[in-house]
Design a protein around this motif. Structure first.
Motif, short mmCIF file in Angstrom:
data_model
loop_
_atom_site.label_atom_id
_atom_site.label_comp_id
_atom_site.label_asym_id
_atom_site.label_seq_id
_atom_site.Cartn_x
_atom_site.Cartn_y
_atom_site.Cartn_z
N ASP A 61 46.41 18.19 -21.23
CA ASP A 61 45.45 18.82 -20.32
C ASP A 61 46.16 19.78 -19.38
OD1 ASP A 61 43.40 17.36 -21.42
OD2 ASP A 61 43.10 16.03 -19.70
N GLU A 88 37.18 5.24 -6.52
CA GLU A 88 37.42 6.67 -6.61
C GLU A 88 38.68 7.09 -5.86
OE1 GLU A 88 33.89 8.44 -5.14
OE2 GLU A 88 34.07 7.58 -3.14
N PHE A 97 42.57 11.46 -17.44
CA PHE A 97 43.26 12.70 -17.79
C PHE A 97 44.22 12.44 -18.94
CE2 PHE A 97 46.42 10.79 -15.19
CZ PHE A 97 47.59 11.55 -15.14
N ARG A 98 44.48 13.47 -19.74
CA ARG A 98 45.16 13.30 -21.03
C ARG A 98 46.45 14.12 -21.12
NH1 ARG A 98 39.27 14.21 -22.55
NH2 ARG A 98 39.80 16.18 -21.53
N GLU A 121 34.34 13.26 -5.70
CA GLU A 121 34.05 14.65 -6.04
C GLU A 121 34.35 15.60 -4.90
OE1 GLU A 121 33.08 15.68 -9.19
OE2 GLU A 121 33.67 13.60 -9.59
N ALA A 177 42.05 14.37 -10.58
CA ALA A 177 42.29 14.16 -12.01
C ALA A 177 43.01 12.85 -12.28
CB ALA A 177 43.09 15.33 -12.58
N ARG A 191 40.44 9.70 -11.20
CA ARG A 191 39.01 9.66 -11.51
C ARG A 191 38.64 8.57 -12.51
NH1 ARG A 191 39.24 15.34 -14.91
NH2 ARG A 191 39.83 14.44 -16.95
N ALA A 192 39.58 8.08 -13.31
CA ALA A 192 39.26 7.07 -14.33
C ALA A 192 39.14 5.66 -13.76
CB ALA A 192 40.32 7.08 -15.44
N SER A 198 40.21 5.08 -18.93
CA SER A 198 38.80 4.99 -19.31
C SER A 198 38.46 6.29 -20.03
CB SER A 198 37.91 4.78 -18.08
OG SER A 198 37.86 5.94 -17.29
N ALA A 199 37.18 6.47 -20.35
CA ALA A 199 36.79 7.63 -21.15
C ALA A 199 37.09 8.95 -20.47
CB ALA A 199 35.29 7.54 -21.47
N ASN A 200 37.12 8.96 -19.14
CA ASN A 200 37.36 10.23 -18.44
C ASN A 200 38.77 10.33 -17.88
OD1 ASN A 200 36.99 8.30 -16.44
ND2 ASN A 200 36.02 9.73 -15.02
#
Length: 478
Positions: free
Chosen positions: A292, A205, A288-289, A185, A197, A200-201, A284-286
């Motif tokens: 975005d 980290e 980046f897509r 972070e 970004a 982060r998945a 993973s769920a977070n």
């Protein structure tokens, strides 16, 4: 490394021969050796070798054929082939190949083996330091290349963001460099949103390693290396075949660290800064897509056209950060595009720069160091291919053409203040063993750049240099 020995004459001599010199060298050999070479069908064809026995069955000499002087494409690394083919023992060059320094360096590079997970096969042939060469310099370059190769060859389960960070910090500590790391972070607080970004998945980290070395008043040279420890492609996931070598996607970071090792060990009179953005492009769920939009360190907004074009995103933040300092020379390395391999193959990395004089120097030093590269254009009309309807630019062109060029144009958007910038789109891998280049991870362009920096800035540490510079120039990596 090379053997320094007063008893070098006791080492087995290696005679380099060409089709022109072979008759004269053959006549200088004992009749028994001449007969043995003839019986074995030895001919002076480049790459051919022949061991000559002594009266008691020992190895008396070695013949090795190299190209004729007039050959247009001589391989100055060809003598390194002997390091992988001769029996264990101590050898020396009895006469000079085309380039004695490159021949000795190639011997060290050809002898490289990655043994972290496999027991060594035993002793290997050793080479006496040839007369008239700077053995310490050759070994310095070899150590840097070996460092980079080891990092690239290590699989991602053991070369994750934490371990790559540790490797960078270890190198910095060995040379008393000033180092810092921004993780997780804290990247957002430091306005490095693209690095955050992309990484982060992952379980480990994302982070940015930043270290500096040398006199602050010296010319500023900054190295940036893409440190993607594994690239799944993200949500735009790669097919399985394309993932097999993705442990090498941190090859840009490994190359930057290899070059930094050479520079710091030599104590070149520059102010060196090294920036390594380190991530794993995971799912993973977070994650980046596609679609975005993220702000960059520079303030430009980036639409994500493809999550598998992640390397240019983390480089964008690192380059923009480096550019704030207005270095005299900014160099980045990245295993960035498959398009570069389609265009030039695995052995010839393209490079991009707006500095014509620098480009000429890079080409010349690449040829002289047998570390070849090829300039491709920053073709301005293709810049429009990166336009986005909802952001300042897209991270891909959206088309099948000029992929390496458009990636370089993307990176150029983040460099404004730097006097001279160059981008290398490297492969960082040798698919098939060649002299000086065993199959596996490879450091490309670092050797030529070390030669260039040494020639451009000199090797003398300037007066008034801090103590940590002098220490680092004297304390070499074992």
């Amino acid at each position: 490394m090379l053997v320094r020995s007063e008893s070098a004459q006791a080492a087995v001599p290696i005679w380099f021969v060409t089709k022109e010199t072979w008759p004269r060298i053959r006549e200088s050999l004992p009749l028994s050796a001449q007969g043995f070479a003839g019986a074995c069908g030895f001919e002076p064809k480049p790459g051919r070798s022949q061991i000559l026995p002594g009266p008691d069955g020992e190895i008396a000499a070695v013949l090795f054929a190299i190209e004729s002087v007039e050959t247009r494409t001589r391989d100055f690394l060809l003598p390194g082939q002997l390091a992988a083919s001769l029996p264990p023992g101590l050898y020396r060059f009895a006469n000079s190949p085309h380039d004695t320094s490159l021949a000795a360096l190639s011997w060290l590079l050809s002898a490289y083996r990655f043994h972290r997970y496999k027991t060594s096969s035993g002793d290997h042939p050793r080479l006496c330091a040839p007369d008239g060469v700077d053995a310490a310099r050759i070994e310095r370059i070899a150590r840097g290349v070996i460092l980079g190769r080891d990092l690239i060859n290590t699989p991602a389960n053991d070369m994750n963001p934490e371990t790559l960070e540790a490797a960078a910090l270890t190198l910095a500590a060995q040379h008393h460099a000033e180092a810092g790391v921004t993780r997780g972070e804290a990247l957002l607080e430091a306005n490095l949103p693209l690095i955050h970004a992309v990484g982060r998945a992952a379980e480990k980290e994302p982070r940015l390693v930043d270290f500096s070395f040398g006199n602050e008043s010296a010319p500023k040279v900054t190295l940036v290396g893409k440190g993607v420890c594994f690239d799944s492609g993200g949500l735009d996931i790669k097919p399985d075949a394309a993932m097999l070598l993705m442990k090498k996607d941190m090859g840009g970071a490994a190359t930057a660290l290899a070059l930094a090792s050479m520079i710091m060990e030599a104590g070149l009179p520059i102010r060196l800064r090294v920036l390594i953005p380190i991530v794993e492009n995971a799912i993973s769920a977070n994650a980046f897509r596609p679609g975005d939009v993220y702000e960059s360190h520079k303030g430009l907004s980036i639409e994500i056209g493809n999550t598998d074009a992640e390397g240019r995103l983390i480089l964008a933040d690192a380059l923009a950060l480096a550019d704030e300092e207005s270095p005299d020379l900014l160099i980045d390395f990245a295993t960035l595009t498959g398009a570069a391999r389609v265009a030039l193959g695995p052995d010839l990395p393209p490079f991009y720069t707006m500095d014509d004089a620098l480009a000429a120097d890079i080409g010349r030093f690449g040829t002289d160091a047998a570390d070849p590269v090829w300039r491709l254009p920053l073709w301005d009309p293709y810049d429009s291919l990166l336009e986005s309807k909802i952001a300042d630019l897209n991270n891909i062109s959206g088309g099948p053409f000029a992929g390496s060029i458009t990636a370089a144009l993307f990176l150029r958007r983040f460099v404004e203040r730097t006097a001279s910038w160059v981008h290398f789109d490297i492969y960082a891998w040798t698919p098939k063993t060649k002299p000086g280049r065993p199959e596996g991870g490879e450091v490309q362009a670092a050797r030529l750049l070390y030669d260039l920096l040494e020639a451009r800035y000199g090797t003398t540490v300037p007066a008034g240099t801090p103590d940590n510079w002098e220490k680092s120039a004297a304390e070499t990596v074992p």
